[in-house]
Design a protein around this motif. Sequence first.
Motif, PDB file in Angstrom:
ATOM      1  N   TRP A   4       0.837  -1.196   0.000  1.00  0.00           N
ATOM      2  CA  TRP A   4       0.000   0.000   0.000  1.00  0.00           C
ATOM      3  C   TRP A   4       0.873   1.248   0.000  1.00  0.00           C
ATOM      4  O   TRP A   4       1.933   1.292   0.619  1.00  0.00           O
ATOM      5  N   ARG A   5       0.407   2.250  -0.725  1.00  0.00           N
ATOM      6  CA  ARG A   5       1.075   3.548  -0.704  1.00  0.00           C
ATOM      7  C   ARG A   5       0.044   4.625  -1.012  1.00  0.00           C
ATOM      8  O   ARG A   5      -0.961   4.362  -1.672  1.00  0.00           O
ATOM      9  N   GLN A  11       2.310  11.246  -2.339  1.00  0.00           N
ATOM     10  CA  GLN A  11       3.688  10.791  -2.174  1.00  0.00           C
ATOM     11  C   GLN A  11       4.666  11.922  -2.471  1.00  0.00           C
ATOM     12  O   GLN A  11       5.681  12.078  -1.789  1.00  0.00           O
ATOM     13  N   TYR A  21       9.121   9.567  -7.045  1.00  0.00           N
ATOM     14  CA  TYR A  21       7.922   8.733  -6.961  1.00  0.00           C
ATOM     15  C   TYR A  21       7.467   8.420  -8.375  1.00  0.00           C
ATOM     16  O   TYR A  21       7.879   9.075  -9.334  1.00  0.00           O
ATOM     17  N   TRP A  57       3.387   5.094   6.636  1.00  0.00           N
ATOM     18  CA  TRP A  57       4.075   4.948   5.363  1.00  0.00           C
ATOM     19  C   TRP A  57       5.293   5.881   5.315  1.00  0.00           C
ATOM     20  O   TRP A  57       6.366   5.496   4.851  1.00  0.00           O
ATOM     21  N   ASN A  61       9.235   4.880   4.725  1.00  0.00           N
ATOM     22  CA  ASN A  61       9.822   5.266   3.442  1.00  0.00           C
ATOM     23  C   ASN A  61      10.659   6.544   3.449  1.00  0.00           C
ATOM     24  O   ASN A  61      11.171   6.941   2.400  1.00  0.00           O
TER      25      ASN A  61
END
Length: 171
Positions: A4-5, A11, A21, A57, A61
């Motif tokens: 999932w993102r 992003q 991204y 997230w 990341n």
Amino acid sequence: MSDWRPAPRAQSLLLNPSDSYIEEGGSEWPAIGTGIIPIVGTARSAKTTLALAIMEWVTDNTDRDLAFVGMPPTYLDALPQKMKERSSTPTINQLAELRDSVVLLDDTAVTLNARDSSNKRNRVLNRLAGVISHLGLTLILTSQSMAGVDIGLVRFTELAPLVKRIDPMAL
């Protein structure tokens, strides 16, 4: 770790500016690393849950810190350890002291109501909106309606709006 993102535009605002991204078409783009992500949805539509998933997230990341504005310090006790280690609970007045952080303002319309645009909190945040890029901040705002949030907050920076369940008329 799941696959999932957040949406690509989100992003772009969440990642470090040195990162990249992938857009939906498969093109790679440099991240901006600063801006505002308003999450709008009806009551009980899991806006805060989405915001917390986004912040998790970010923890997985990036090396960015997390801030939960207006929450009591005990709020951090409920977070996973990896998030807790990088989190703080500043007041709105302390936002200008943060650097390179992702900041959650939950139930924004309650604390930053458009009808209270002259109150001290709104003045501080409106001034901050114009310079968050210089501070490296990404603000995540949850609200049942952006109509209730002072419009000055979203005029000066990059946006990545996310919409949860909401009546089309309210949107």
